[in-house]
Enzyme design. Structure first.
Site, PDB file in Angstrom:
ATOM      1  N   SER A 106     -21.441   2.557  19.366  1.00 35.25           N
ATOM      2  CA  SER A 106     -21.795   1.182  19.729  1.00 35.25           C
ATOM      3  C   SER A 106     -20.767   0.556  20.654  1.00 35.25           C
ATOM      4  CB  SER A 106     -21.912   0.325  18.465  1.00 35.25           C
ATOM      5  OG  SER A 106     -20.667   0.311  17.774  1.00 35.25           O
ATOM      6  N   HIS A 129      -7.866 -16.081  16.808  1.00 35.10           N
ATOM      7  CA  HIS A 129      -8.278 -14.932  15.998  1.00 35.10           C
ATOM      8  C   HIS A 129      -9.233 -14.056  16.817  1.00 35.10           C
ATOM      9  CE1 HIS A 129     -10.023 -12.574  12.733  1.00 35.10           C
ATOM     10  NE2 HIS A 129      -9.077 -13.045  11.912  1.00 35.10           N
ATOM     11  N   ASN A 141     -11.654 -12.052  15.984  1.00 34.32           N
ATOM     12  CA  ASN A 141     -13.054 -12.104  15.549  1.00 34.32           C
ATOM     13  C   ASN A 141     -13.600 -13.526  15.524  1.00 34.32           C
ATOM     14  OD1 ASN A 141     -11.670  -9.681  14.027  1.00 34.32           O
ATOM     15  ND2 ASN A 141     -13.837  -9.146  14.212  1.00 34.32           N
ATOM     16  N   ASP A 142     -12.883 -14.407  14.842  1.00 37.16           N
ATOM     17  CA  ASP A 142     -13.395 -15.758  14.624  1.00 37.16           C
ATOM     18  C   ASP A 142     -13.483 -16.575  15.904  1.00 37.16           C
ATOM     19  OD1 ASP A 142     -13.483 -15.106  11.968  1.00 37.16           O
ATOM     20  OD2 ASP A 142     -11.587 -16.096  11.456  1.00 37.16           O
ATOM     21  N   SER A 187     -21.622 -10.028  18.826  1.00 38.93           N
ATOM     22  CA  SER A 187     -21.484  -8.778  18.078  1.00 38.93           C
ATOM     23  C   SER A 187     -21.169  -7.688  19.087  1.00 38.93           C
ATOM     24  CB  SER A 187     -22.788  -8.458  17.338  1.00 38.93           C
ATOM     25  OG  SER A 187     -22.829  -7.100  16.927  1.00 38.93           O
ATOM     26  N   SER A 188     -20.492  -6.646  18.644  1.00 41.75           N
ATOM     27  CA  SER A 188     -20.310  -5.494  19.539  1.00 41.75           C
ATOM     28  C   SER A 188     -21.655  -4.962  20.007  1.00 41.75           C
ATOM     29  CB  SER A 188     -19.548  -4.371  18.820  1.00 41.75           C
ATOM     30  OG  SER A 188     -18.245  -4.777  18.489  1.00 41.75           O
ATOM     31  N   ASN A 189     -22.672  -5.116  19.153  1.00 41.21           N
ATOM     32  CA  ASN A 189     -23.979  -4.541  19.459  1.00 41.21           C
ATOM     33  C   ASN A 189     -24.693  -5.223  20.612  1.00 41.21           C
ATOM     34  OD1 ASN A 189     -23.361  -2.974  17.295  1.00 41.21           O
ATOM     35  ND2 ASN A 189     -24.983  -3.736  15.958  1.00 41.21           N
ATOM     36  N   HIS A 207     -39.485  26.844  56.226  1.00 39.07           N
ATOM     37  CA  HIS A 207     -39.306  28.067  55.432  1.00 39.07           C
ATOM     38  C   HIS A 207     -38.077  28.842  55.905  1.00 39.07           C
ATOM     39  CE1 HIS A 207     -43.369  27.644  53.643  1.00 39.07           C
ATOM     40  NE2 HIS A 207     -43.690  27.179  54.842  1.00 39.07           N
ATOM     41  N   SER A 246      -9.092  29.133  55.087  1.00 36.71           N
ATOM     42  CA  SER A 246      -8.887  30.369  54.332  1.00 36.71           C
ATOM     43  C   SER A 246      -7.408  30.690  54.222  1.00 36.71           C
ATOM     44  CB  SER A 246      -9.618  31.532  55.009  1.00 36.71           C
ATOM     45  OG  SER A 246      -9.339  32.756  54.359  1.00 36.71           O
TER      46      SER A 246
END
EC number: 4.2.1.2
Length: 464
Positions: free
Chosen positions: A96, A127, A129-130, A137-139, A186, A316
């Site tokens: 994810s 913070h 996360n907060d 969300s990571s998702n 061809h 070469s």
């Protein structure tokens, strides 16, 4: 020297000079796999999301203004490239992209706290996360970052590079539009074509590939942000999805909008799979161009030798004086890589089990690699091959004169069977077409001159 950071699992030691926190450190320990770092473009895109979210949350009253300002200040430093070394995680992590999302959250929080005078790292006053991850969300963050990074790379790198190569080929085509040469189908001699016409085909193929890439972009501009964990938008305020899409559009200058269905945006990656298909189309075009030019440049004395390719370096370590079509080889190799990447992207995009596709890092790693390779390849090939290549007009004229398919011009006048008889006699007896035609008594010298004119065999209605 180290400091102690904590997460829900417990305490862990983190390098003292690192802005990241516990979750990034755990990922470093638990996923020591390969050396493919998460692309900086994705991390900067995640940072842009954090900046946009802070602004929207501030306006909504969901984030204190002073916290929002600290987040934005730290994010701006990241976007400026000041903290690129703070993103050490590899592609091979959670599917994810959660660990990279937390890496960004922790670095922004860690720097914001330092700006607030609280020392590097930690969770106060900002913070990870907060505050930094508020309403997210990571998702939904990671797929949004995937789309942002992809759109930026296509617009800023790939499309200009395609235009550069197309322009270089178009200039060569215009310069040589009247230079008649043998056409080949061809891999065998066919009726005449001009070198300019041949090159104009390359330009048209590039144009088609570019249009396919542009056609895939509108879906890439649709963002998952606001879907949060499973697409329902839980913990994001009403209107957040639309507001952050508008903010990201304003910050990036790209026309981002909120995805109409967040469930699909989290669980499926059809937009990137479709774009990858367009990138594969471009890779196929570049492969054809590279192969044709190295065939035309083969020699210099025992090949077609109709085009002189620039000599970039000795070719070469054992054969003195040998020069190889290295630009063509490099371009064709990267085309192979892009085709392989498309297989990986297609398979990974199909792995959207239930509410979340968990192959996101490998998808974006391959998408961005394909874009970078194609962009660099187009620019490099134009600068070091197309711009300096020159046709060998004498060799083209020699092949044209010796070619047997000029006999096609006689079809309307003496019929297919007699024309084929002339070509066969010329081939088996080592004669010119003129000699064979006169020997068979099918036409006069004057008729041959009037009807077999390569410069009149280049468009519809010729020799009718």
């Amino acid at each position: 020297m180290s400091r102690t950071e904590t997460d829900s699992i417990g305490p862990i030691e983190v390098p003292e000079d690192a802005y990241w926190g516990a979750q990034t450190q755990r990922s470093l320990i638990n996923f020591a796999i390969g050396d493919q770092r998460m692309p900086l473009a994705v991390l900067h895109a995640l940072t842009l999301i954090k900046k946009a979210a802070a602004r929207v949350n501030d306006r909504n009253g969901d984030l204190p203004a002073d916290i929002a300002r600290l987040i934005e200040q730290a994010a701006d430093e990241v976007l400026d490239g000041q903290h690129d070394a703070q993103f050490p995680l590899v592609v091979w992590q959670t599917g994810s992209g959660t660990q990279s999302n937390m890496n960004v959250n922790e670095v922004i929080a860690g720097r914001a706290n330092e700006l607030a005078g609280q020392g590097r790292g930690g969770k106060s006053p900002v913070h990870p996360n907060d505050h930094v991850n508020r309403s997210q969300s990571s998702n939904d963050c990671f797929p949004t970052a995937m789309h942002i990074a992809t759109a930026q790379a296509v617009k800023e790198q790939l499309l200009p590079a395609i235009a550069e190569l197309s322009s270089g080929l178009a200039e060569q085509a215009a310069r040589h539009m009247k230079l008649v040469k043998t056409g080949r189908t061809h891999m065998m001699d066919a009726t005449p074509i001009t070198f300019g016409q041949e090159l104009s085909g390359f330009v048209a193929q590039l144009d088609y590939a570019e249009k396919a890439i542009r056609a895939a972009l509108p879906a890439v501009y649709e963002l998952a942000q606001g879907g949060t964990a499973v697409g329902t938008g839980l913990n994001a305020p009403k209107g957040f999805a639309e507001a952050i899409a508008a903010e990201l559009a304003a910050l990036s200058g790209l026309p981002f909008v909120t995805a109409p269905n967040k469930f699909a945006a989290l669980a499926g990656h059809e937009p990137l799979a479709a774009l990858s298909g367009a990138l594969k189309t471009l890779a196929g075009t570049l492969m054809k161009i590279a192969n044709d030019l190295r065939l035309l440049g083969s020699g210099p004395r025992a090949g077609l030798a109709e085009v002189r390719l620039p000599a970039n370096e000795p070719g070469s370590s054992i054969m003195p004086g040998k020069v190889n079509p290295t630009q063509c080889e490099a371009l064709s190799m990267l085309a192979c890589q892009v085709m392989g990447n498309d297989v990986t992207i297609g398979f990974a995009a199909s792995q959207g089990h239930l509410q979340l596709n968990v192959y996101k890092p490998v998808i974006i790693h391959n998408v961005l690699q394909s874009i970078r390779l194609l962009a660099d390849g187009c620019s490099n090939f134009n600068e070091h091959c197309v711009a300096g290549m020159e046709p060998d007009a004498e060799k083209m004229a020699e092949h044209l004169e010796r070619g047997l398919m000029l006999v096609t011009a006689l079809n309307p006048h003496i019929g297919y069977d007699k024309s084929a008889h002339i070509a066969k006699k010329a081939y088996t007896e080592g004669l010119t077409l003129r000699e064979a035609a006169l020997a068979l008594g099918y036409l006069t010298d004057e008729e041959f001159d009037a009807w077999v004119r390569p410069d009149k065999m280049l468009e519809a209605g010729s020799n009718g």
